[in-house]
Design a protein around this motif. Sequence first.
Motif, mmCIF file in Angstrom:
data_model
loop_
_atom_site.group_PDB
_atom_site.id
_atom_site.type_symbol
_atom_site.label_atom_id
_atom_site.label_comp_id
_atom_site.label_asym_id
_atom_site.label_seq_id
_atom_site.Cartn_x
_atom_site.Cartn_y
_atom_site.Cartn_z
ATOM 1 N N UNK A 54 -4.614 7.109 0.298
ATOM 2 C CA UNK A 54 -5.151 8.341 -0.293
ATOM 3 C C UNK A 54 -4.333 8.782 -1.492
ATOM 4 N N UNK A 55 -3.011 8.702 -1.378
ATOM 5 C CA UNK A 55 -2.168 9.117 -2.495
ATOM 6 C C UNK A 55 -2.279 8.134 -3.652
ATOM 7 N N UNK A 56 -2.426 6.848 -3.347
ATOM 8 C CA UNK A 56 -2.596 5.853 -4.404
ATOM 9 C C UNK A 56 -3.902 6.072 -5.155
ATOM 10 N N UNK A 57 -4.939 6.499 -4.456
ATOM 11 C CA UNK A 57 -6.218 6.781 -5.108
ATOM 12 C C UNK A 57 -6.113 7.907 -6.124
ATOM 13 N N UNK A 58 -5.108 8.785 -5.946
ATOM 14 C CA UNK A 58 -4.886 9.864 -6.900
ATOM 15 C C UNK A 58 -4.094 9.405 -8.115
ATOM 16 N N UNK A 59 -3.700 8.139 -8.132
ATOM 17 C CA UNK A 59 -2.978 7.593 -9.273
ATOM 18 C C UNK A 59 -1.483 7.484 -9.082
ATOM 19 N N UNK A 60 -0.981 7.920 -7.926
ATOM 20 C CA UNK A 60 0.453 7.851 -7.680
ATOM 21 C C UNK A 60 0.871 6.422 -7.337
ATOM 22 N N UNK A 61 2.106 6.086 -7.674
ATOM 23 C CA UNK A 61 2.699 4.815 -7.263
ATOM 24 C C UNK A 61 3.374 5.037 -5.915
ATOM 25 N N UNK A 62 2.843 4.450 -4.870
ATOM 26 C CA UNK A 62 3.261 4.751 -3.501
ATOM 27 C C UNK A 62 3.987 3.556 -2.896
ATOM 28 N N UNK A 63 5.155 3.835 -2.328
ATOM 29 C CA UNK A 63 5.898 2.828 -1.577
ATOM 30 C C UNK A 63 6.150 3.369 -0.171
ATOM 31 N N UNK A 64 5.763 2.602 0.826
ATOM 32 C CA UNK A 64 6.031 2.975 2.216
ATOM 33 C C UNK A 64 7.266 2.213 2.677
ATOM 34 N N UNK A 65 8.325 2.945 2.982
ATOM 35 C CA UNK A 65 9.602 2.346 3.349
ATOM 36 C C UNK A 65 9.782 2.206 4.853
ATOM 37 N N UNK A 66 8.688 2.315 5.593
ATOM 38 C CA UNK A 66 8.801 2.148 7.034
ATOM 39 C C UNK A 66 9.416 3.368 7.694
ATOM 40 N N UNK A 67 10.108 3.145 8.804
ATOM 41 C CA UNK A 67 10.631 4.251 9.603
ATOM 42 C C UNK A 67 12.150 4.274 9.634
ATOM 43 N N UNK A 68 12.685 5.481 9.687
ATOM 44 C CA UNK A 68 14.090 5.663 10.014
ATOM 45 C C UNK A 68 14.286 5.271 11.477
ATOM 46 N N UNK A 69 15.411 4.677 11.773
ATOM 47 C CA UNK A 69 15.682 4.255 13.156
ATOM 48 C C UNK A 69 15.930 5.473 14.041
ATOM 49 N N UNK A 70 15.215 5.523 15.158
ATOM 50 C CA UNK A 70 15.334 6.632 16.108
ATOM 51 C C UNK A 70 15.511 6.050 17.507
#
Length: 321
Positions: free
Chosen positions: A54-70
């Motif tokens: 959804x954010x990429x569709x708005x033109x943003x460059x999106x990187x998903x860095x996964x999860x912080x370890x919990x």
Amino acid sequence: MATLLDDPRSLPAHQTRRGVRDVHIVGVPMDLGASRRGVDMGPSAMRLAGVAERLAQLGHAVEDHGNVRVPDRTSFTGTAGGRAFLPAIAEVCAELATFTAGALRNGATPLVLGGDHSLGAGSVAGVATALAERGEALGLLWLDAHSDIHTPDSSGSGNVHGMPVAHLLGLGDPRLSGLAAPGPAVRPEHVVYVGLRDVDPPERALIRELGIRAFTMRDIDERGLRAVMTDAIEITMRGTGGIHVSCDADWVDPSEAPGVGTPVRGGATLREAHLAMEIVADAHAMLSMDLVEINPILDRHNHTAELAVDLLASAFGRRIL
């Protein structure tokens, strides 16, 4: 509403004239700060609802860095809970603060998907640290049914998700209150609540003592959401280098957002929630954001996560026309 659009020199370094951002997503699948299980699945639910797309569709460059370890809650022995989880939460928040600080230093907008709201002690501390390196303070806009300003001593439940604001102000346990460098992460005059409707007596007293500006649902009822958000944005921008927006899904009325662990009736309507995010986007002052406390176990067909993604799209610039 006056915005920063008229002067491109006033736009934050992380954002271009067209409003396009580099967005760095990180999940924090943590339920250690809450008494009810399930919010650890919130990041997965929002990813399933297509937050990056959804954010990429708005033109943003999106990187998903996964999860912080919990740590898995079941790995703790005995009947550990409440305050007993604080050391583990502090470790998670320290790692999260490193992530958000690094993202901001690299000109990106960190977007944190929760997980319970105790993570705010880390996400905000990291952004505040990176901003302090530029000689600037951070404004904090807290959208929540609850004020989350208990300390470990004042909390009846001991649940750490009710404590992040106190720790960001330098109160409470030093393992959480000392994450920002220099501390405290935020000052009372730069913090604004919007949408409060469930505040415990010790929290009420501390808010008054510190002089924090707090807009309750009554303020929204009497003045309207636009007037309240205009004031909130102006206060959090005053004397700061930008704003961190921390949004608890229970800020929205449970008729619209049923998948939350601590629902309180009488929250923001669907359109009020979108308007708040649209006003945030128009101000061009948001440096970072959390969206937290989505509990898929209590949800209906991922409805609350889908609503959260819609609200994030509004906060990141989606327009009707």
